[in-house]
Design a protein around this motif. Structure first.
Motif, PDB file in Angstrom:
ATOM      1  N   ARG A 116       1.030  -0.994   0.051  1.00 46.64           N
ATOM      2  CA  ARG A 116      -0.072   0.030  -0.015  1.00 46.64           C
ATOM      3  C   ARG A 116       0.862   1.246   0.046  1.00 46.64           C
ATOM      4  O   ARG A 116       0.624   2.211  -0.730  1.00 46.64           O
ATOM      5  CB  ARG A 116      -0.885  -0.101   1.225  1.00 46.64           C
ATOM      6  CG  ARG A 116      -1.872   1.366   1.377  1.00 46.64           C
ATOM      7  CD  ARG A 116      -2.800   1.586   0.359  1.00 46.64           C
ATOM      8  NE  ARG A 116      -3.160   2.824   0.486  1.00 46.64           N
ATOM      9  CZ  ARG A 116      -4.344   3.286   0.071  1.00 46.64           C
ATOM     10  NH1 ARG A 116      -5.299   2.427  -0.387  1.00 46.64           N
ATOM     11  NH2 ARG A 116      -4.898   4.548   0.061  1.00 46.64           N
ATOM     12  N   ALA A 119       2.155   1.829  -3.225  1.00 45.41           N
ATOM     13  CA  ALA A 119       1.472   2.346  -4.517  1.00 45.41           C
ATOM     14  C   ALA A 119       0.993   3.793  -4.027  1.00 45.41           C
ATOM     15  O   ALA A 119       0.827   4.742  -4.933  1.00 45.41           O
ATOM     16  CB  ALA A 119      -0.027   1.675  -4.118  1.00 45.41           C
ATOM     17  N   ASP A 120       1.005   4.079  -3.002  1.00 46.50           N
ATOM     18  CA  ASP A 120       0.881   5.461  -2.469  1.00 46.50           C
ATOM     19  C   ASP A 120       2.069   6.415  -3.119  1.00 46.50           C
ATOM     20  O   ASP A 120       1.960   7.439  -3.448  1.00 46.50           O
ATOM     21  CB  ASP A 120       0.722   5.870  -0.960  1.00 46.50           C
ATOM     22  CG  ASP A 120      -0.476   5.325  -0.166  1.00 46.50           C
ATOM     23  OD1 ASP A 120      -1.368   5.124  -1.077  1.00 46.50           O
ATOM     24  OD2 ASP A 120      -0.371   5.020   0.884  1.00 46.50           O
ATOM     25  N   LEU A 137       6.202  -1.633  -8.921  1.00 49.54           N
ATOM     26  CA  LEU A 137       4.817  -2.005  -8.967  1.00 49.54           C
ATOM     27  C   LEU A 137       4.705  -3.081 -10.581  1.00 49.54           C
ATOM     28  O   LEU A 137       4.096  -3.864 -10.741  1.00 49.54           O
ATOM     29  CB  LEU A 137       3.853  -0.997  -9.043  1.00 49.54           C
ATOM     30  CG  LEU A 137       3.514  -0.419  -7.824  1.00 49.54           C
ATOM     31  CD1 LEU A 137       2.592   0.654  -8.038  1.00 49.54           C
ATOM     32  CD2 LEU A 137       2.802  -1.557  -6.937  1.00 49.54           C
ATOM     33  N   ASP A 154      -4.438  -2.456  -2.148  1.00 47.42           N
ATOM     34  CA  ASP A 154      -5.052  -1.090  -2.630  1.00 47.42           C
ATOM     35  C   ASP A 154      -6.090  -1.514  -3.573  1.00 47.42           C
ATOM     36  O   ASP A 154      -5.806  -1.525  -4.787  1.00 47.42           O
ATOM     37  CB  ASP A 154      -3.790  -0.249  -3.134  1.00 47.42           C
ATOM     38  CG  ASP A 154      -4.222   0.948  -3.620  1.00 47.42           C
ATOM     39  OD1 ASP A 154      -5.668   1.225  -3.214  1.00 47.42           O
ATOM     40  OD2 ASP A 154      -3.388   2.118  -4.034  1.00 47.42           O
ATOM     41  N   LEU A 157      -6.056   0.742  -6.721  1.00 39.77           N
ATOM     42  CA  LEU A 157      -4.883   1.233  -7.325  1.00 39.77           C
ATOM     43  C   LEU A 157      -5.203   1.307  -8.730  1.00 39.77           C
ATOM     44  O   LEU A 157      -4.404   2.088  -9.575  1.00 39.77           O
ATOM     45  CB  LEU A 157      -3.811  -0.133  -7.185  1.00 39.77           C
ATOM     46  CG  LEU A 157      -2.571  -0.298  -7.811  1.00 39.77           C
ATOM     47  CD1 LEU A 157      -1.996   1.080  -7.523  1.00 39.77           C
ATOM     48  CD2 LEU A 157      -1.797  -1.641  -7.553  1.00 39.77           C
ATOM     49  N   ARG A 160      -6.215   4.823  -9.431  1.00 42.92           N
ATOM     50  CA  ARG A 160      -5.331   6.006  -9.243  1.00 42.92           C
ATOM     51  C   ARG A 160      -4.264   5.738 -10.177  1.00 42.92           C
ATOM     52  O   ARG A 160      -3.876   6.814 -10.579  1.00 42.92           O
ATOM     53  CB  ARG A 160      -4.680   5.600  -7.835  1.00 42.92           C
ATOM     54  CG  ARG A 160      -5.769   5.685  -6.754  1.00 42.92           C
ATOM     55  CD  ARG A 160      -5.018   6.183  -5.395  1.00 42.92           C
ATOM     56  NE  ARG A 160      -4.155   5.006  -4.647  1.00 42.92           N
ATOM     57  CZ  ARG A 160      -3.288   5.415  -3.818  1.00 42.92           C
ATOM     58  NH1 ARG A 160      -2.988   6.473  -3.243  1.00 42.92           N
ATOM     59  NH2 ARG A 160      -2.591   4.202  -3.283  1.00 42.92           N
TER      60      ARG A 160
END
Length: 405
Positions: A116, A119-120, A137, A154, A157, A160
């Motif tokens: 997570r 991903a952020d 990723l 996430d 994902l 985003r």
């Protein structure tokens, strides 16, 4: 019964993009991280030895022993928001290095909170290490066995990343597109992404904008967005996407056709060809697809040539389709291609298509070959023939000295 297919094999930033698996964060098996002070507690409670870095104040280098088997959780505190950018950068580089191996990816797969945080970072603005986080990723998403963990860590994902892809000012949009291309190969993540696209249509984050970005080479000055091609190819596994692409009022196919000859990227070109191949399941392509300019050169990429043949094969599933292909003089073109084709598997695909075109028409009641129910004993015989064909192909490749894939 055949179904629409995903695009080419998954992309790996470490393996597929020519980047080495190690990064500047790894020096002799040690993680080097910038920290405040001369001695710092690491996430695992181990003191780190400060080494002079030449930076002002009491800043130094924390050198922590860390092989590939280091607990991935130890990296988590350095990836979280609020941590100094240089610390985040080194931690992200180490995670990227881990994603270059099976053992490293397996180590990361069990760390939902770390995934997570990664991903952020991938969608965070500068000075966050968004590029390395995105590339990590890409490598994780190249492994279908990790899709469930990524999406569980996430659930937003895909949405985003899609926002980043379609932002004409986002510098790492190519990386974001590659993540989505890898994720969308599997039907479940592909359907989830499709749902996001449909919901986002009113926000101009839907298919129309994706196609526009793909068909506009200057859409993002910092990112070529070649991987939108494979992404669209994967999405075209969904019937709703094919309906959108074949909507005559939108003229999407006409916009995609020039990209089948796009000289600067076989990735973009192959993705578009894969998209058109999947659209051939609907047997509704416009007449534009039948004609090529007289100076057209043969497609140099063997995989793309094979996809083009498969697309024509799909169009021959019905009697009218077969007749139309014959009327266009396809046999003569295919005969010359077969005589020239250097790749055995492409030549075999060409032979099968030629056999369909010159063979006898099937009996009444078998008008659509895609809908024919094959008896189990016949299916077993066909599978045996396919296995024999693959063995012969492998032997031919060995005789040529070509690598087996």
């Amino acid at each position: 019964m055949p179904r629409a297919q995903a695009g080419p094999a998954p992309f790996s930033w470490v393996l597929g993009f020519g980047l080495v698996a190690t990064t500047s964060a790894l020096q002799g098996g040690r993680v080097v991280a910038l920290v405040e002070g001369t001695e710092t507690e690491t996430a695992g409670g181990m003191p780190g030895l400060g080494v002079g870095s030449g930076l002002s104040g009491e800043r130094g280098l924390l050198v922590q022993e860390a092989g590939v088997d280091t607990e991935a959780a130890d990296l988590l505190p350095f990836l979280k928001p609020g941590v100094r950018a240089e610390l985040q950068a080194v931690a992200a580089q180490h995670v990227l290095a881990l994603t270059g191996s099976d053992s490293g990816r397996a180590l990361l797969a069990g760390q939902a909170e770390l995934l997570r945080a990664l991903a952020d970072l991938a969608v965070a603005p500068a000075p966050a290490p968004s590029r390395d986080a995105s590339r990590a990723l890409v490598n994780l998403a190249a492994d279908p066995g990790l899709h469930r963990q990524l999406l569980a860590a996430d659930t937003e994902l895909p949405a985003r990343l899609l926002s980043c892809v379609l932002d004409p000012l986002w510098p790492w949009a190519e990386e974001a597109a590659a993540v989505l291309a890898n994720l969308s190969r599997e039907l479940a993540p592909c359907a989830a992404l499709m749902e996001k696209l449909m919901v986002s249509e009113t926000e101009r984050l839907g298919l129309e904008r994706l196609v526009n970005a793909l068909c506009t080479p200057s859409y993002n000055a910092a990112a070529p967005l070649h991987y939108l091609g494979p992404l669209l190819s994967n999405l075209s596994q969904q019937a709703e996407v094919r309906a959108f692409l074949l909507d005559q009022d939108r003229c999407v196919v006409q916009r995609l056709l020039p990209l089948t000859q796009y000289p600067d990227s076989s990735v973009r070109r192959g993705g578009v060809v894969g998209t058109l191949r999947n659209c051939c399941f609907e047997h509704g392509l416009p007449v534009d697809l039948q004609y090529l300019p007289p100076d057209k050169q043969r497609e140099p990429d063997a995989d793309i040539r094979k996809m083009l043949i498969e697309a024509i094969m799909l169009l021959t599933a019905t009697a009218p389709g077969r007749q139309q292909i014959r009327d266009q003089g396809a046999y003569l073109v295919l005969r010359e291609l077969h005589n020239w084709e250097p790749e055995p598997d492409v030549r075999i695909a060409c032979e099968k298509l030629i056999q369909v075109l010159i063979g006898d028409e099937p009996e009444v009641g078998m008008d659509n070959l895609l809908e024919v129910q094959v008896p189990e004993d016949v299916e077993r015989q066909l599978q045996q023939l396919d296995r024999q064909e693959q063995l012969e192909l492998a032997q031919e490749l060995r005789d040529k000295g070509a690598p087996l894939t």
